[in-house]
Design an enzyme around this catalytic site. Structure first.
Site, mmCIF file in Angstrom:
data_model
loop_
_atom_site.group_PDB
_atom_site.id
_atom_site.type_symbol
_atom_site.label_atom_id
_atom_site.label_comp_id
_atom_site.label_asym_id
_atom_site.label_seq_id
_atom_site.Cartn_x
_atom_site.Cartn_y
_atom_site.Cartn_z
ATOM 1 N N ASN A 187 26.976 25.830 8.815
ATOM 2 C CA ASN A 187 27.060 25.575 10.248
ATOM 3 C C ASN A 187 26.406 24.679 10.910
ATOM 4 O O ASN A 187 24.868 24.989 11.148
ATOM 5 C CB ASN A 187 26.947 26.711 10.524
ATOM 6 C CG ASN A 187 28.664 27.388 10.413
ATOM 7 O OD1 ASN A 187 29.054 26.502 10.010
ATOM 8 N ND2 ASN A 187 28.942 28.554 10.519
ATOM 9 N N THR A 190 20.819 24.594 12.085
ATOM 10 C CA THR A 190 19.333 24.029 12.564
ATOM 11 C C THR A 190 17.863 24.256 12.288
ATOM 12 O O THR A 190 17.705 25.541 12.273
ATOM 13 C CB THR A 190 20.422 24.132 13.570
ATOM 14 O OG1 THR A 190 21.153 23.348 14.862
ATOM 15 C CG2 THR A 190 18.864 23.578 15.337
ATOM 16 N N ASP A 203 34.836 29.455 15.524
ATOM 17 C CA ASP A 203 33.741 29.619 15.516
ATOM 18 C C ASP A 203 33.352 31.179 16.337
ATOM 19 O O ASP A 203 33.195 30.843 17.304
ATOM 20 C CB ASP A 203 32.423 28.667 15.303
ATOM 21 C CG ASP A 203 30.994 29.128 14.637
ATOM 22 O OD1 ASP A 203 31.488 29.484 13.726
ATOM 23 O OD2 ASP A 203 29.872 28.607 15.021
ATOM 24 N N HIS A 204 32.926 32.050 15.345
ATOM 25 C CA HIS A 204 32.182 33.530 16.522
ATOM 26 C C HIS A 204 32.805 34.057 17.074
ATOM 27 O O HIS A 204 32.598 34.859 17.663
ATOM 28 C CB HIS A 204 31.042 33.564 16.458
ATOM 29 C CG HIS A 204 29.890 33.186 15.250
ATOM 30 N ND1 HIS A 204 29.750 33.755 14.809
ATOM 31 C CD2 HIS A 204 28.774 31.963 14.850
ATOM 32 C CE1 HIS A 204 28.292 33.634 13.283
ATOM 33 N NE2 HIS A 204 28.644 32.301 13.658
ATOM 34 N N HIS A 218 25.204 29.762 7.619
ATOM 35 C CA HIS A 218 25.167 29.968 8.764
ATOM 36 C C HIS A 218 23.421 29.407 9.546
ATOM 37 O O HIS A 218 22.691 29.102 8.575
ATOM 38 C CB HIS A 218 25.726 31.250 9.473
ATOM 39 C CG HIS A 218 27.432 31.055 9.984
ATOM 40 N ND1 HIS A 218 27.534 31.328 10.950
ATOM 41 C CD2 HIS A 218 27.723 31.160 9.002
ATOM 42 C CE1 HIS A 218 28.992 31.022 11.269
ATOM 43 N NE2 HIS A 218 28.858 31.954 9.735
ATOM 44 N N GLY A 219 23.509 28.691 10.534
ATOM 45 C CA GLY A 219 21.946 28.622 11.154
ATOM 46 C C GLY A 219 21.406 28.102 10.795
ATOM 47 O O GLY A 219 20.289 27.428 10.252
ATOM 48 N N SER A 260 32.693 27.345 19.366
ATOM 49 C CA SER A 260 32.218 28.427 19.410
ATOM 50 C C SER A 260 32.949 28.821 20.365
ATOM 51 O O SER A 260 34.009 28.020 21.410
ATOM 52 C CB SER A 260 31.018 28.686 20.083
ATOM 53 O OG SER A 260 30.716 28.084 20.710
ATOM 54 N N HIS A 314 20.512 31.827 14.146
ATOM 55 C CA HIS A 314 21.298 30.742 14.731
ATOM 56 C C HIS A 314 20.139 30.236 15.664
ATOM 57 O O HIS A 314 19.465 31.593 16.206
ATOM 58 C CB HIS A 314 22.223 31.229 16.225
ATOM 59 C CG HIS A 314 23.259 31.717 14.840
ATOM 60 N ND1 HIS A 314 24.012 32.681 14.493
ATOM 61 C CD2 HIS A 314 24.669 30.996 13.706
ATOM 62 C CE1 HIS A 314 25.105 33.401 13.849
ATOM 63 N NE2 HIS A 314 26.018 31.728 13.312
HETATM 64 P P1 13P Z 1 22.410 26.788 14.374
HETATM 65 O O1 13P Z 1 23.072 26.536 15.846
HETATM 66 O O2 13P Z 1 21.205 27.181 13.818
HETATM 67 O O3 13P Z 1 23.029 25.601 13.809
HETATM 68 O O4 13P Z 1 23.652 27.346 14.048
HETATM 69 C C1 13P Z 1 25.131 27.319 13.851
HETATM 70 C C2 13P Z 1 25.662 27.902 13.598
HETATM 71 O O5 13P Z 1 25.758 29.167 12.557
HETATM 72 C C3 13P Z 1 27.216 28.052 14.451
HETATM 73 O O6 13P Z 1 28.312 28.899 13.131
#
Ligand code: 13P
Length: 291
Positions: free
Chosen positions: A237, A218, A82-83, A215-216, A50, A181
């Site tokens: 991700n 985790t 990223d982002h 995304h997201g 990022s 995220h």
């Molecule tokens: P997490 O932090 O929930 O794993 O998401 C990562 C993400 O989408 C980074 O762009």
């Protein structure tokens, strides 16, 4: 072996129903651990930074680490920004040698998101060898400098998604479908699998043109990951989990070895913990042996 962009490794994934893991790193140790895992699993991989870690270590330093590790790895590796909400920073990373760039103008109006995303696409395509990721709707939670409150998060509209991809020319597309995220607040987050599948069909029903990004990662339950793979997710991700692994592993090692002053041993422990966490994700994504 090869430095690649994200699109070229996601196309076979999308065709065959598996996904490329995309892992956010903040330092050299994590970078090495992700590549270790990819080599062990014989899979293509995306390493992502990022904006803040990229600026902290230095854009060119990140690219130099990437080139050094990727060139000697026997698997394809992509370096993704990223982002980034800054068009200038997207351009700087593209110039430096990142091979996938995400311009995140998802908090802007629809028209402004298209304008900014297209500017980055045009710039990266003129350089060549770089794919671009755009986002529509907003992914909730916190990732680096991006914060989206739960009640602010908006899902991507399928018709608008198609128009967005066509008008911007993005190579890979991240539709907001309810993933977030950070750590999910509930065990069963509300994810719109159907929306993902519809967007995938509309975009890629006649052959894969624009692979989709989730995304997201985790905290997503395993059965959700499987459903998102089936719905067309070709890049997942994962960021927060690796931050937790990094810090928890350091804490665990240091707590157990208070009298030892050998940073090398700590690094071996942390790199190994990270490698294992990444390999666990690769198992879920079905990418083993795809390189
Ligand atoms: P997490 O932090 O929930 O794993 O998401 C990562 C993400 O989408 C980074 O762009």
């Amino acid at each position: 072996m090869s430095i690649v962009n994200a699109k070229e490794i996601m196309i076979p994934a999308a065709k065959e129903g598996w996904a490329v893991g995309a892992f956010n790193v903040t330092d050299l140790l994590q970078f090495e651990a992700v590549i270790d895992a990819a080599i062990e699993k014989r899979t293509p991989v995306i390493v992502q930074t990022s904006v803040k870690p990229s600026q902290f270590l230095g854009t060119q330093m990140m690219v130099n680490i990437f080139r050094t590790l990727a060139e000697s790895a026997p698997v394809p590796v992509c370096l993704h920004l990223d982002h980034s909400t800054s068009i200038d920073y997207c351009k700087k990373c593209a110039d430096a040698g990142y091979t996938n760039i995400m311009i995140d103008a998802s908090k802007q109006s629809y028209e402004e998101n298209i304008r900014q995303t297209k500017e980055v696409v045009d710039y990266c395509h003129a350089i060549g060898g770089i794919s671009v990721e755009g986002e529509l709707g907003t992914v909730g939670g916190v990732e680096d400098q991006i914060k989206v409150a739960e009640d602010e998060a908006q899902l991507a509209n399928p018709e608008q998604s198609i128009e967005f991809v066509e008008r911007t020319g993005v190579d890979i597309f991240a539709p907001a479908i309810g993933t977030a995220h950070g750590v999910y607040k509930t065990k069963n987050p509300k994810i719109d699998f159907e929306r993902m599948a519809v967007i995938h069909k509309m975009l890629n029903g006649n052959g894969i043109k624009t692979p989709l990004v989730v995304h997201g990662g985790t905290g997503l339950p395993d059965d959700y990951v499987a459903k998102l793979l089936a719905a067309g997710g070709a890049k997942f991700n994962v960021s927060t989990e690796l931050k937790h692994t990094l810090l928890d592993a350091k804490w665990e090692y240091l707590s157990a070895h208070r009298d030892e002053y050998d940073p090398g041993k700590l690094d071996v422990f942390v790199r190994d913990a990270t490698r294992k966490a990444v390999m666990h994700w690769m198992d879920k994504l079905g990418c083993e042996g795809k390189a």
